[in-house]
Write an enzyme that holds these catalytic residues in place. Structure first.
Site, PDB file in Angstrom:
ATOM      1  N   GLY A   1       1.185   0.282   8.068  1.00  0.00           N
ATOM      2  CA  GLY A   1       0.633   2.079   8.123  1.00  0.00           C
ATOM      3  C   GLY A   1       0.965   2.284   6.826  1.00  0.00           C
ATOM      4  O   GLY A   1       0.882   3.481   6.574  1.00  0.00           O
TER       5      GLY A   1
ATOM      6  N   ASP B   1      15.806   1.903   6.771  1.00  0.00           N
ATOM      7  CA  ASP B   1      14.688   0.686   7.805  1.00  0.00           C
ATOM      8  C   ASP B   1      14.660  -0.530   6.743  1.00  0.00           C
ATOM      9  O   ASP B   1      13.972  -1.195   6.307  1.00  0.00           O
ATOM     10  CB  ASP B   1      13.514   1.235   7.414  1.00  0.00           C
TER      11      ASP B   1
ATOM     12  N   THR C   1      -1.397  -0.312   1.297  1.00  0.00           N
ATOM     13  CA  THR C   1      -2.015  -1.264   0.997  1.00  0.00           C
ATOM     14  C   THR C   1      -1.221  -2.230  -0.585  1.00  0.00           C
ATOM     15  O   THR C   1      -1.566  -0.873  -1.357  1.00  0.00           O
ATOM     16  CB  THR C   1      -3.607  -1.387   0.483  1.00  0.00           C
ATOM     17  N   VAL C   2      -0.872  -3.392  -0.424  1.00  0.00           N
ATOM     18  CA  VAL C   2      -0.520  -3.135  -1.417  1.00  0.00           C
ATOM     19  C   VAL C   2      -1.282  -4.530  -1.957  1.00  0.00           C
ATOM     20  O   VAL C   2      -1.863  -5.666  -1.395  1.00  0.00           O
ATOM     21  CB  VAL C   2       1.292  -3.865  -1.829  1.00  0.00           C
TER      22      VAL C   2
END
Length: 571
Positions: free
Chosen positions: A447, A562, A450-451
């Protein structure tokens, strides 16, 4: 053309004769100025009255094609008209070398008196000429009457054939002039290749109920462009004995391929042979080649017993047409063709006649024009790409300022010693590093964005994070976090090498870890079996140590709310 009622000063037949006479006179005037090519065999008449009679037709023995008497034209003085050409008992008005004959065909009339008794003037026309077929493109079969039906009979493909037409009406109130759809008039198309025809008109009830306005039934074959129905024809057509009709004619009943190997092949020199198309009948036709004109059915030597010394298709002198070679040109006729040459003192350059000695000037002018055009095109291209490049540069500058580039530069200069390895990358560097963000370079998606796996110009392998959205209100906080993250130096925390601010959303460049994420090692059965409890405890301890470092040992506390195994890599 509309039919004329014979009750007036001039009936249809008289009008046709007048129009034909005017047409013939105009044709004669035009033909006088043209070259006259031979139409008939030697010592044979090439006309009958005002009608030209081209071979294979002829008006006497030895002047028409001997294999078929169908080509005999009887030049008689019938009906009080001198030299009226006839085929059988039908007047001929025109014969075309292209394969058509115009005739006057009789009207089938079936009349009754007021009490319903047939009158003696009833007729049933017929035509038996095997070499000719009824033209399907030029004619139609028509029946006229309010108590009428009609049949057209003939031979089609060697067998008997019939078609019919029905026309009814009680009075003239529903009749529409110009319409032939079954109310007072009906018409049908004629099948291709129909020969040996006869036709007749009949009545259902002897015209007893319609006699006051229509005492007769009529049926006829007529040229399509010569008829437009009128309610007046319900009575007046009994005065019209004949109507114009077109027949197709051809030679023999063989194809060109077969006929060319036989002694009676008729096509002369400089001509071509063509088979009849669309099943319009058997046989073939001849046609002069391009550049030739005349009668293609005439040829050298002895033909049908007559000596003939010259082919019917003769060379056209195209140079009689002054428009063929305009300007400074003269026309030179050739056999079957022509060419244009320049007049004296001129020669051709690029198909244009120019004065001699001016070639260099013309070539120079053409060369300069071409060079000028190329320069203009190159100039326009250079301006276009220059403007496009300038637009891209301005857009990059806009994003750089929008993403806090100036603030980041200022912060980097303030922390110069502690942030020597931190870099602001350009879009070109990262595009090159990821092969323009090729899909094969994707390491992960989510979400957040992009890597990609990238290789910098110094062969350093990096992970480039391309986020989906950005928050313009948090730019200053983002820059401050960048400064803090680039100062982190912990062996269990992935190092941030720098960023790119020339895109709508900033791109982050991280250290690349080769062994994958903790999530992969924990959830993959083949990898999890290699994680002993001692290794798992050590990983947990080191993660806790890294979090403690971020929470309390950095210049600005970084609280990670998180924690997921997918965000931890195995070094």
């Amino acid at each position: 053309m509309l039919f004329w009622e014979s009750s007036g000063a001039m009936g249809f037949h008289s009008m046709l004769v007048l129009v034909t006479w005017v047409g013939v006179m105009l044709t004669a005037i035009m033909a006088a100025a043209a070259i006259a090519y031979p139409l008939a065999l030697p010592n044979c008449s090439d006309s009958c009255g005002d009608v030209k009679i081209p071979y294979p037709f002829g008006t006497s023995e030895g002047c028409y094609r001997k294999e078929s008497r169908d080509f005999f034209i009887n030049c008689s003085k019938s009906y009080g008209q001198p030299d009226q050409p006839m085929t059988g008992n039908l007047p001929v008005t025109n014969i075309s070398i292209e394969g058509e004959m115009d005739i006057m065909m009789y009207n089938a009339i079936n009349c009754y008196n007021q009490s319903g008794t047939p009158l003696s003037n009833n007729t049933e026309p017929w035509l038996q000429v095997p070499s000719f077929t009824v033209s399907v493109t030029k004619n139609k079969f028509v029946a006229v009457g309010c108590d009428t039906y009609a049949y057209l009979n003939g031979i089609l493909n060697g067998k008997g054939f019939s078609i019919g037409c029905l026309s009814r009406c009680n009075d003239t109130s529903n009749i529409v002039d110009g319409s032939c759809s079954g109310i007072g008039c009906c018409q049908i198309d004629i099948p291709e290749g129909l020969t040996d025809i006869d036709f007749a008109a009949y009545s259902f009830k002897n015209h007893s109920y319609v006699w006051s306005f229509n005492p007769c039934s009529f049926a006829f074959i007529i040229q399509k462009d010569e008829f437009s129905f009128s309610s007046a024809y319900l009575t007046s057509l009994q005065n019209n004995e004949t109507f114009p009709m077109v027949l197709d004619w051809a030679i023999g009943n063989e194809t060109c391929k077969v006929a060319q190997n036989k002694g009676n092949y008729i096509c002369g020199g400089n001509s071509t042979c063509s088979d009849l198309k669309n099943g319009s009948g058997p046989g073939y036709r001849c046609k002069c080649k391009k550049g030739y004109d005349g009668n293609p059915y005439l040829k050298d030597g002895c033909q049908d017993g007559n000596p003939y010394l010259k082919d019917g298709c003769q060379d056209i002198d195209e140079c009689n047409d002054k428009s063929k070679c305009p300007g400074k040109q003269i026309c030179v006729n050739e056999v079957g063709s022509y060419h244009c040459s320049c007049i004296k003192g001129y020669h051709k350059v690029e198909e244009v006649c120019v004065p001699r000695g001016s070639s260099l000037t013309i070539y120079l002018a053409v060369g300069i024009s071409i060079i000028s055009l190329l320069v203009l095109l190159l100039g326009c291209s250079w301006i276009y790409y220059g403007l496009k490049k300038r637009k891209i540069i301005k857009l990059k500058e806009k994003f750089f300022h929008q993403n806090g580039g100036l603030l980041l530069k200022q912060q980097l200069s303030n922390h110069q010693k502690s942030m020597e390895t931190t870099k602001i990358f350009t879009t070109e560097e990262l595009k090159k590093a990821t092969n323009n963000y090729d899909e094969s370079r994707v390491l992960g998606q989510g979400g957040y964005g992009t890597v990609y796996r990238g290789v910098l110009s110094d062969n350093t392998v990096v992970a480039i994070k391309k986020s989906k959205i950005g928050d313009q209100s948090q730019i200053e906080q983002f820059i401050n976090e960048m400064i803090v993250l680039t100062q982190i130096n912990h062996r269990n925390v992935v190092k941030l090498f720098g960023c790119c601010l020339e895109t709508e959303v900033p791109l982050l460049v991280y250290e690349f870890i080769t062994n994958g994420t903790l999530s992969n090692h924990v959830h993959d059965k083949s990898l999890s079996s290699l994680l002993s409890w001692e290794k798992r405890l050590k990983i947990a301890t080191e993660i806790a140590g890294a979090l403690a470092y971020l929470h309390s040992s950095t210049s600005m506390s970084i609280i990670h709310r998180d924690v997921k195994t997918a965000e931890y890599t195995i070094g």
